[in-house]
Design an enzyme around this catalytic site. Sequence first.
Site, PDB file in Angstrom:
ATOM      1  N   ASP A 103     134.480 -78.966  70.654  1.00 25.64           N
ATOM      2  CA  ASP A 103     135.237 -80.222  71.204  1.00 25.64           C
ATOM      3  C   ASP A 103     136.709 -79.941  71.536  1.00 25.64           C
ATOM      4  OD1 ASP A 103     133.407 -82.208  71.145  1.00 25.64           O
ATOM      5  OD2 ASP A 103     134.016 -83.188  69.240  1.00 25.64           O
ATOM      6  N   ASP A 154     135.010 -82.614  66.798  1.00 29.05           N
ATOM      7  CA  ASP A 154     136.328 -83.100  66.351  1.00 29.05           C
ATOM      8  C   ASP A 154     136.079 -84.138  65.101  1.00 29.05           C
ATOM      9  OD1 ASP A 154     135.553 -85.297  67.791  1.00 29.05           O
ATOM     10  OD2 ASP A 154     137.624 -85.289  68.935  1.00 29.05           O
ATOM     11  N   SER A 155     135.033 -84.461  64.850  1.00 23.45           N
ATOM     12  CA  SER A 155     134.646 -85.263  63.872  1.00 23.45           C
ATOM     13  C   SER A 155     135.135 -84.848  62.386  1.00 23.45           C
ATOM     14  CB  SER A 155     133.084 -85.333  63.592  1.00 23.45           C
ATOM     15  OG  SER A 155     132.302 -84.380  63.552  1.00 23.45           O
ATOM     16  N   LYS A 170     133.042 -79.353  74.924  1.00 20.73           N
ATOM     17  CA  LYS A 170     132.647 -80.979  75.163  1.00 20.73           C
ATOM     18  C   LYS A 170     134.100 -81.766  75.245  1.00 20.73           C
ATOM     19  CE  LYS A 170     130.903 -83.630  71.661  1.00 20.73           C
ATOM     20  NZ  LYS A 170     131.776 -84.640  71.836  1.00 20.73           N
ATOM     21  N   GLU A 204     135.311 -85.996  76.202  1.00 24.85           N
ATOM     22  CA  GLU A 204     134.832 -87.472  75.987  1.00 24.85           C
ATOM     23  C   GLU A 204     135.344 -88.076  77.393  1.00 24.85           C
ATOM     24  OE1 GLU A 204     136.088 -89.492  72.558  1.00 24.85           O
ATOM     25  OE2 GLU A 204     135.195 -88.003  71.343  1.00 24.85           O
ATOM     26  N   GLU A 248     126.703 -91.441  72.688  1.00 26.18           N
ATOM     27  CA  GLU A 248     126.841 -91.990  71.406  1.00 26.18           C
ATOM     28  C   GLU A 248     126.653 -93.515  71.015  1.00 26.18           C
ATOM     29  OE1 GLU A 248     130.155 -90.156  69.277  1.00 26.18           O
ATOM     30  OE2 GLU A 248     130.092 -91.561  67.581  1.00 26.18           O
TER      31      GLU A 248
HETATM   32  O1  KIV Z   1     132.981 -84.802  66.732  1.00 24.80           O
HETATM   33  C1  KIV Z   1     131.549 -84.762  66.854  1.00 24.80           C
HETATM   34  O2  KIV Z   1     131.003 -84.431  65.755  1.00 24.80           O
HETATM   35  C2  KIV Z   1     130.757 -85.390  67.959  1.00 24.80           C
HETATM   36  C3  KIV Z   1     129.590 -85.885  67.586  1.00 24.80           C
HETATM   37  C4  KIV Z   1     129.472 -87.109  67.105  1.00 24.80           C
HETATM   38  C5  KIV Z   1     128.420 -85.853  68.899  1.00 24.80           C
HETATM   39  O3  KIV Z   1     131.314 -85.578  68.915  1.00 24.80           O
END
Ligand code: KIV
Length: 281
Positions: A89, A50-51, A119, A121, A188
């Site tokens: 994510d 989600d970056s 993934k 958090e 992270e």
């Molecule tokens: O969203 C993302 O790209 C991430 C990485 C920074 C691990 O979670």
Amino acid sequence: MSAAPPNSSRLTIRDLAARKGGVPMVWLTAYSAPTARALDPHVDAILVGDSMGMTFYGMESTLGVTLDMMIAHGSAVVRASKRACVVVDLPFGTYQASPAQAFTSAARVMAETGCAAVKLEGGVEMAETIAFLVTRGIPVVGHVGLTPQSVNAFGGFRTQGRSAAEAKKVMDDAKAVAKAGAFALVIEKTVEPLSRAITKAVPVPTIGIGASPACDGQVLVLDDLTGMFDLFLPKFVKRYAEMGRDMDKAVAAYAADVRARKFPQAEHCFTATPAKSKTKK
Ligand code: KIV
């Protein structure tokens, strides 16, 4: 629905889980078909992170990313890759309310993208949700330390684990996520000795970003590594190219050529009668 058929040449979550303590795994982010194609031969896993909210959509944080955005980009990445294990994510607000909400979101992501895992958090507070997903057939990667979806609670993108209390919290989070059934764990922006200690303490592979060379793998945001995102450079990034700068030069050269009528030239234009050569006329 556009789930990809199971592809036997892809690395599976079992392959990745088996890499604990072995040759470090290579993970990178990708959000598009062309980047996924470029990464695929070189990496073990592609993270549709989600970056993308910040690097691709120009948001100030990842909080505005939606499930539909993750699904659109996730399916492009799965379509364009053959070998890497693809992890997508779950974005902010689509899993924190309850295990049932997390299942509904994760099931959509898995079914509509064809990815291998999601993934999410969080630590101790997400353990019940992780166990709920894993026991219902959804492989999960955990993410502890700096968790960008909690940027407001952290008061910024701060390094984690500097005080004893903070270090204990991150260690407890990592152990809880691993015990709940996550098959891998992203750490992270967490101080190095703690990241090393977590890697020793948990039975699943750790994937570091601003963590430690001792981690079982490393992940970076592709746009940071290539210099495509060049608004700022986090300390934990190594730049391997300057694509942002190169694109600026290329676009400036194109603009100058157009203004000077140097582009297009005869070779870029179509003749009235088709020629017999092999080039497109
Ligand atoms: O969203 C993302 O790209 C991430 C990485 C920074 C691990 O979670």
